[in-house]
Motif scaffolding. Sequence first.
Motif, PDB file in Angstrom:
ATOM      1  N   ILE A  80      -6.693   9.598  -0.522  1.00 41.58           N
ATOM      2  CA  ILE A  80      -5.576   8.816  -1.069  1.00 41.58           C
ATOM      3  C   ILE A  80      -4.402   8.813  -0.087  1.00 41.58           C
ATOM      4  N   ASN A 101       0.840  -1.190   0.000  1.00 40.38           N
ATOM      5  CA  ASN A 101       0.000   0.000   0.000  1.00 40.38           C
ATOM      6  C   ASN A 101       0.882   1.250   0.000  1.00 40.38           C
ATOM      7  N   ASP A 157       0.406   3.873  -7.859  1.00 38.51           N
ATOM      8  CA  ASP A 157       0.577   2.892  -6.789  1.00 38.51           C
ATOM      9  C   ASP A 157       1.859   2.089  -7.026  1.00 38.51           C
ATOM     10  N   TRP A 158       2.149   1.133  -6.151  1.00 39.80           N
ATOM     11  CA  TRP A 158       3.388   0.366  -6.221  1.00 39.80           C
ATOM     12  C   TRP A 158       3.517  -0.401  -7.535  1.00 39.80           C
ATOM     13  N   ASN A 159       2.390  -0.702  -8.171  1.00 37.46           N
ATOM     14  CA  ASN A 159       2.410  -1.421  -9.442  1.00 37.46           C
ATOM     15  C   ASN A 159       2.509  -0.479 -10.639  1.00 37.46           C
ATOM     16  N   VAL A 181      -3.280   6.410  -9.795  1.00 35.97           N
ATOM     17  CA  VAL A 181      -4.263   6.562  -8.735  1.00 35.97           C
ATOM     18  C   VAL A 181      -4.931   7.937  -8.869  1.00 35.97           C
ATOM     19  N   ALA A 190      -2.717   5.576   2.362  1.00 38.25           N
ATOM     20  CA  ALA A 190      -1.384   5.071   1.997  1.00 38.25           C
ATOM     21  C   ALA A 190      -0.544   4.774   3.241  1.00 38.25           C
ATOM     22  N   ILE A 231       2.236   4.711  -2.344  1.00 33.67           N
ATOM     23  CA  ILE A 231       1.970   5.604  -3.470  1.00 33.67           C
ATOM     24  C   ILE A 231       3.236   6.398  -3.771  1.00 33.67           C
TER      25      ILE A 231
END
Length: 183
Positions: A87, A13, A38-40, A44, A91, A15
């Motif tokens: 958001i 989780n 996000d981490w991927n 967002v 996080a 950002i």
Amino acid sequence: MTHAKTGAEIMRNAICVDTETTGLDPKEDEILTISIVDWNGAAVFDGKFKPKRKRAWTEAAAVNGITPESTEGLPAIDGFLPELRRIFAEADEVIGYNLPFDLAFLEEVGVQPRPDAKLADAMLEFAEAYGEPSESHPGEFRWKKLTFATEYVGHEWTGAAHGSMADALATLAIQKWIEANNG
């Protein structure tokens, strides 16, 4: 029966945020764009805004390419503050390249990470990993521009440098490289 989650099953989780602004002073200048991934690397938030007070920012426009004319017709940031607050409140970790810069501008509009969120400044972490001593600050490492760090870690830009989304993705790539190579 339950089982322990493996690293691949646990969603991080985190950002990664980047802003473009009308200048360097969060008390006088304003946010023009904010991008959060996000981490991927999924977007967002990706917002562009018209400043409420500033009418000209020649020096900043020379760097980020955002002119007063290009902000005409854009909304003010105010309507997006509840979403941005949510958001950041959700996080567990906030990552940025020169993160205190972005956070100072966000704080000026009332957006802050949760008090217990981990803050990761990829610029400082990269400087330490790269290891070039600072001439002006003994015992510290020389900061490197985002473009230098991305080239060093082999990141391929998805847009022009100094665009907040491209910079957020570049910062994420640097943070992942740091963690993979330096714990």
